[in-house]
Write a protein that holds these residues in place. Structure first.
Motif, PDB file in Angstrom:
ATOM      1  N   ILE A 149       0.839  -1.203   0.000  1.00  0.00           N
ATOM      2  CA  ILE A 149       0.000   0.000   0.000  1.00  0.00           C
ATOM      3  C   ILE A 149       0.870   1.247   0.000  1.00  0.00           C
ATOM      4  O   ILE A 149       0.587   2.225  -0.689  1.00  0.00           O
ATOM      5  CB  ILE A 149      -0.930   0.003   1.235  1.00  0.00           C
ATOM      6  N   SER A 155       3.760   1.712  -1.274  1.00  0.00           N
ATOM      7  CA  SER A 155       4.510   2.045  -2.495  1.00  0.00           C
ATOM      8  C   SER A 155       3.660   2.051  -3.757  1.00  0.00           C
ATOM      9  O   SER A 155       4.219   2.006  -4.841  1.00  0.00           O
ATOM     10  CB  SER A 155       5.738   1.155  -2.649  1.00  0.00           C
ATOM     11  N   THR A 156       2.347   2.146  -3.640  1.00  0.00           N
ATOM     12  CA  THR A 156       1.540   2.391  -4.838  1.00  0.00           C
ATOM     13  C   THR A 156       0.663   3.620  -4.601  1.00  0.00           C
ATOM     14  O   THR A 156       0.272   3.884  -3.473  1.00  0.00           O
ATOM     15  CB  THR A 156       0.649   1.187  -5.183  1.00  0.00           C
ATOM     16  N   PRO A 157       0.363   4.378  -5.658  1.00  0.00           N
ATOM     17  CA  PRO A 157      -0.410   5.609  -5.474  1.00  0.00           C
ATOM     18  C   PRO A 157      -1.859   5.319  -5.071  1.00  0.00           C
ATOM     19  O   PRO A 157      -2.434   4.306  -5.484  1.00  0.00           O
ATOM     20  CB  PRO A 157      -0.385   6.261  -6.857  1.00  0.00           C
ATOM     21  N   LEU A 183      -4.423   6.825  -6.081  1.00  0.00           N
ATOM     22  CA  LEU A 183      -5.303   6.882  -7.256  1.00  0.00           C
ATOM     23  C   LEU A 183      -5.482   5.490  -7.864  1.00  0.00           C
ATOM     24  O   LEU A 183      -6.600   5.073  -8.181  1.00  0.00           O
ATOM     25  CB  LEU A 183      -4.700   7.839  -8.283  1.00  0.00           C
ATOM     26  N   ILE A 184      -4.367   4.758  -8.003  1.00  0.00           N
ATOM     27  CA  ILE A 184      -4.433   3.408  -8.566  1.00  0.00           C
ATOM     28  C   ILE A 184      -5.224   2.490  -7.650  1.00  0.00           C
ATOM     29  O   ILE A 184      -6.033   1.671  -8.102  1.00  0.00           O
ATOM     30  CB  ILE A 184      -3.009   2.853  -8.777  1.00  0.00           C
ATOM     31  N   TYR A 210      -8.857   3.195  -8.137  1.00  0.00           N
ATOM     32  CA  TYR A 210      -9.330   2.598  -9.397  1.00  0.00           C
ATOM     33  C   TYR A 210      -9.508   1.096  -9.251  1.00  0.00           C
ATOM     34  O   TYR A 210     -10.513   0.530  -9.687  1.00  0.00           O
ATOM     35  CB  TYR A 210      -8.327   2.864 -10.521  1.00  0.00           C
ATOM     36  N   LEU A 211      -8.523   0.445  -8.624  1.00  0.00           N
ATOM     37  CA  LEU A 211      -8.591  -1.019  -8.486  1.00  0.00           C
ATOM     38  C   LEU A 211      -9.810  -1.429  -7.665  1.00  0.00           C
ATOM     39  O   LEU A 211     -10.520  -2.365  -8.024  1.00  0.00           O
ATOM     40  CB  LEU A 211      -7.309  -1.546  -7.825  1.00  0.00           C
ATOM     41  N   HIS A 264      -6.342   2.137   2.162  1.00  0.00           N
ATOM     42  CA  HIS A 264      -5.125   2.925   1.959  1.00  0.00           C
ATOM     43  C   HIS A 264      -4.535   3.423   3.271  1.00  0.00           C
ATOM     44  O   HIS A 264      -3.317   3.428   3.447  1.00  0.00           O
ATOM     45  CB  HIS A 264      -5.422   4.114   1.049  1.00  0.00           C
ATOM     46  N   SER A 281      -9.909  14.226  -1.424  1.00  0.00           N
ATOM     47  CA  SER A 281     -10.105  15.005  -2.651  1.00  0.00           C
ATOM     48  C   SER A 281     -10.068  14.111  -3.880  1.00  0.00           C
ATOM     49  O   SER A 281     -10.644  14.441  -4.908  1.00  0.00           O
ATOM     50  CB  SER A 281      -9.046  16.093  -2.754  1.00  0.00           C
ATOM     51  N   LEU A 282      -9.404  12.952  -3.777  1.00  0.00           N
ATOM     52  CA  LEU A 282      -9.330  12.054  -4.936  1.00  0.00           C
ATOM     53  C   LEU A 282     -10.670  11.386  -5.222  1.00  0.00           C
ATOM     54  O   LEU A 282     -10.865  10.845  -6.311  1.00  0.00           O
ATOM     55  CB  LEU A 282      -8.274  10.963  -4.704  1.00  0.00           C
ATOM     56  N   SER A 327     -13.297  12.759  -5.879  1.00  0.00           N
ATOM     57  CA  SER A 327     -13.979  13.470  -6.956  1.00  0.00           C
ATOM     58  C   SER A 327     -13.741  12.792  -8.296  1.00  0.00           C
ATOM     59  O   SER A 327     -14.557  12.883  -9.200  1.00  0.00           O
ATOM     60  CB  SER A 327     -13.499  14.920  -7.005  1.00  0.00           C
ATOM     61  N   ILE A 328     -12.599  12.057  -8.405  1.00  0.00           N
ATOM     62  CA  ILE A 328     -12.281  11.431  -9.684  1.00  0.00           C
ATOM     63  C   ILE A 328     -13.216  10.257  -9.966  1.00  0.00           C
ATOM     64  O   ILE A 328     -13.517   9.962 -11.115  1.00  0.00           O
ATOM     65  CB  ILE A 328     -10.789  11.008  -9.692  1.00  0.00           C
ATOM     66  N   LEU A 370      -4.147  17.746  -5.454  1.00  0.00           N
ATOM     67  CA  LEU A 370      -5.056  17.874  -6.601  1.00  0.00           C
ATOM     68  C   LEU A 370      -5.532  19.319  -6.757  1.00  0.00           C
ATOM     69  O   LEU A 370      -5.572  19.867  -7.864  1.00  0.00           O
ATOM     70  CB  LEU A 370      -6.242  16.928  -6.403  1.00  0.00           C
ATOM     71  N   VAL A 373       9.135   9.239  -2.083  1.00  0.00           N
ATOM     72  CA  VAL A 373       8.092   8.243  -2.385  1.00  0.00           C
ATOM     73  C   VAL A 373       6.741   8.936  -2.545  1.00  0.00           C
ATOM     74  O   VAL A 373       5.984   8.645  -3.482  1.00  0.00           O
ATOM     75  CB  VAL A 373       8.039   7.175  -1.279  1.00  0.00           C
ATOM     76  N   LYS A 409       4.457   9.002  -5.945  1.00  0.00           N
ATOM     77  CA  LYS A 409       3.074   8.559  -5.951  1.00  0.00           C
ATOM     78  C   LYS A 409       2.146   9.675  -6.416  1.00  0.00           C
ATOM     79  O   LYS A 409       1.144   9.424  -7.087  1.00  0.00           O
ATOM     80  CB  LYS A 409       2.666   8.080  -4.556  1.00  0.00           C
ATOM     81  N   MET A 416      -8.820  -4.607 -15.227  1.00  0.00           N
ATOM     82  CA  MET A 416      -8.205  -4.955 -13.952  1.00  0.00           C
ATOM     83  C   MET A 416      -6.743  -5.346 -14.128  1.00  0.00           C
ATOM     84  O   MET A 416      -5.881  -4.935 -13.355  1.00  0.00           O
ATOM     85  CB  MET A 416      -8.952  -6.131 -13.299  1.00  0.00           C
ATOM     86  N   TYR A 462      -4.586  -2.275 -14.671  1.00  0.00           N
ATOM     87  CA  TYR A 462      -4.348  -1.523 -13.436  1.00  0.00           C
ATOM     88  C   TYR A 462      -3.373  -2.256 -12.522  1.00  0.00           C
ATOM     89  O   TYR A 462      -2.560  -1.633 -11.845  1.00  0.00           O
ATOM     90  CB  TYR A 462      -5.665  -1.235 -12.705  1.00  0.00           C
ATOM     91  N   TYR A 510       4.529   0.980 -10.376  1.00  0.00           N
ATOM     92  CA  TYR A 510       4.755   1.966  -9.321  1.00  0.00           C
ATOM     93  C   TYR A 510       5.481   1.315  -8.154  1.00  0.00           C
ATOM     94  O   TYR A 510       6.379   1.896  -7.551  1.00  0.00           O
ATOM     95  CB  TYR A 510       3.423   2.556  -8.835  1.00  0.00           C
ATOM     96  N   PHE A 511       5.065   0.079  -7.846  1.00  0.00           N
ATOM     97  CA  PHE A 511       5.682  -0.631  -6.725  1.00  0.00           C
ATOM     98  C   PHE A 511       7.172  -0.812  -6.981  1.00  0.00           C
ATOM     99  O   PHE A 511       8.001  -0.564  -6.101  1.00  0.00           O
ATOM    100  CB  PHE A 511       4.999  -1.989  -6.550  1.00  0.00           C
ATOM    101  N   CYS A 519       8.856   2.549  -6.445  1.00  0.00           N
ATOM    102  CA  CYS A 519       8.828   3.144  -5.097  1.00  0.00           C
ATOM    103  C   CYS A 519       9.464   2.274  -4.031  1.00  0.00           C
ATOM    104  O   CYS A 519      10.054   2.786  -3.081  1.00  0.00           O
ATOM    105  CB  CYS A 519       7.392   3.434  -4.673  1.00  0.00           C
ATOM    106  N   LEU A 578      11.640   3.259  -0.615  1.00  0.00           N
ATOM    107  CA  LEU A 578      11.126   3.045   0.742  1.00  0.00           C
ATOM    108  C   LEU A 578      12.116   2.234   1.574  1.00  0.00           C
ATOM    109  O   LEU A 578      12.377   2.550   2.734  1.00  0.00           O
ATOM    110  CB  LEU A 578       9.807   2.282   0.669  1.00  0.00           C
TER     111      LEU A 578
END
Lengths: 229, 229
Positions: A67, A69-71, A73-74, A77-78, A104, A167-168, A170-171, B71, B160, B164, B193, B196, B203-204, B207, B211
């Motif tokens: 968690i 090390s990934t954004p 946003l992704i 989406y997932l 997250h 705030s994300l 909203s996407i 954002l 990091v 992200k 899926m 993504y 990204y992992f 990042c 980390l």
């Protein structure tokens, strides 16, 4: 005033007061739900992370590292597209967003709580053991209450991050403060007023958090507590 | 088995597109990290000079950037600044991305550099002054080198966060990793899926080493009590 209103039209912002108030309240409610859930799960992930069973702590560590090390946003989406795959279109957008943000922010809370548990003196556990408490009782009656009290300041910092992270939403078309700004922009097509008002609302929430955390730091345990940390 | 081969084939097909995205992510994040760190470093040193006005101005700057979501900052810089009718502020999307991300980075770095400089024992600069160094010399030769070492662990934590945050740049049309993934999904909606997941994995991979480096550096150089995350 003439000069200022060339750049910033207060009258239009006035028309959207209700939208922004609703946005602020929704943001606070969503963030509040995520906060409670992520502290609750964070305690368990922290305990798992501190377990001596390699399978358990490695699972928790992997969850935390993935968690972190990934954004976000992704992750959103997932969850947003993946959850309907797994269990059908059962949740609404708000619930999906809450699930994503909880997943997250749980690891961050877990790390904070773990630091808090580690900061408790060993004598506390030994005392609890010697009066006949078992491991569970020791954790829930002795260690955790002190640990949670110790980590209130970093947790408030994490809460501020959590509020910003909403705030994300909203996407994925969840209405909250950023969504209020986007709605105003899409209806009036004036970027300055829409986005500056959004930013000011976020700053107001942030200032409230600052004042609150100052009060907490002053009230919680008094001077000795502050020198110890 | 067939589906695995099929997914593998898909992965190979998508790789060039996603790699251009990853390269863009790398480029934007590196620009932002370098510019933001230099700016933050400068502001952080200014903040320790104990000039009340400068400290307050920088404090306000930090509150504004820490108190609003990235954002919102991105929207402000990309959509609101051009409406001031100043030619210089009409950024294209790439410049807007780098400017906003650099400012966001600098807000974190300033705080870290200030904390690191304050964490260097006072005797160091007093000793430097007593052997006849000027204030600037003692900063440059004695305090800053030690402070830099202390700031390595939290700094990599910030990087990091910045990496992200580049995922959000997809909303203003920078063709970075998330955006390229969305482009791939437009072509192959059935594999949403999977795509993504591949993005998350990329990204992992980017990042996770940072980390781990942060955790290693914290063991080696010690913590100064600033946890950016």
């Amino acid at each position: 005033m003439e000069f200022l209103s060339n750049y910033f039209n207060f009258r239009i912002v006035g028309q959207y007061t209700d939208v922004f108030i609703e946005g602020v309240l929704t943001t606070l409610v969503l963030a509040g739900i995520c906060l409670v859930l992520s502290i609750f799960f964070g305690i368990f992930v922290a305990l798992m992370r501190m377990s001596s069973n390699p399978f358990v702590w490695r699972t928790a560590a992997a969850y935390i590292q993935i968690i972190r090390s990934t954004p976000l946003l992704i992750q959103i989406y997932l969850i947003y597209y993946g959850l309907p795959f797994l269990i059908g279109n059962f949740f609404g957008e708000e619930a999906t967003a809450i699930i994503a943000l909880t997943i997250h922010s749980t690891p961050y809370m877990a790390e904070i709580i773990r630091a808090g548990i580690a900061s408790i003196d060993r004598g506390q556990s030994e005392g609890a053991m010697s009066v006949g408490m078992n491991k569970m009782q020791n954790m829930f009656y002795i260690v955790l209450p002190q640990a949670l009290a110790n980590v209130v300041p970093p947790m408030l910092g994490q809460t501020a991050v959590l509020i910003k992270d909403t705030s994300l939403f909203s996407i994925i078309a969840v209405f909250e403060l950023m969504g209020a700004g986007l709605r105003m922009y899409s209806e009036t097509v004036i970027a300055t007023e829409s986005y500056v008002t959004t930013a000011v609302c976020y700053l107001l929430i942030y200032m409230m958090m600052l004042v609150f955390s100052n009060i907490v730091q002053k009230q919680l345990g008094g001077g000795a507590w502050q020198t110890a940390h | 088995m067939d589906s695995i081969i099929e997914k593998y084939q898909l992965f190979i097909d998508l790789l060039p597109l996603l790699m251009t995205g990853l390269w863009m992510t790398f480029k934007v994040s590196m620009f932002a990290i370098i510019i933001g760190s230099l700016l933050g470093f400068f502001l952080g040193i200014l903040r320790t000079l104990n000039n009340k006005i400068i400290t307050n101005i920088i404090g306000l700057y930090l509150h504004i950037f820490r108190g609003t979501p990235y954002l919102v900052q991105l929207y402000l810089i990309y959509f609101v600044l051009p409406s001031f009718d100043v030619e210089f502020l009409k950024f294209d999307s790439f410049t807007a991305a780098i400017v906003s991300l650099s400012l966001y980075t600098s807000s974190y770095v300033t705080e870290i550099v200030t904390a690191a400089i304050n964490a260097v024992p006072k005797g160091q600069s007093e000793g430097a002054r007593s052997v006849g160094m000027s204030k600037i010399q003692s900063l440059y030769h004695i305090v800053v080198p030690q402070a830099l070492k202390l700031s390595i662990p939290p700094m990599s934590g910030v990087y990091v966060i910045i990496i992200k945050s580049t995922a959000l740049l997809s909303v203003i049309g920078i063709s970075e990793l998330t955006r390229q993934g969305e482009n791939a999904i437009l072509r192959l909606p059935g594999n949403l899926m999977f795509i993504y997941f591949v993005i998350a994995l990329m990204y992992f991979i980017y990042c996770y080493p940072v980390l781990r480096f942060s955790a290693w550096a914290e063991k080696r150089y010690g913590s100064i009590g600033v946890d950016p995350e």
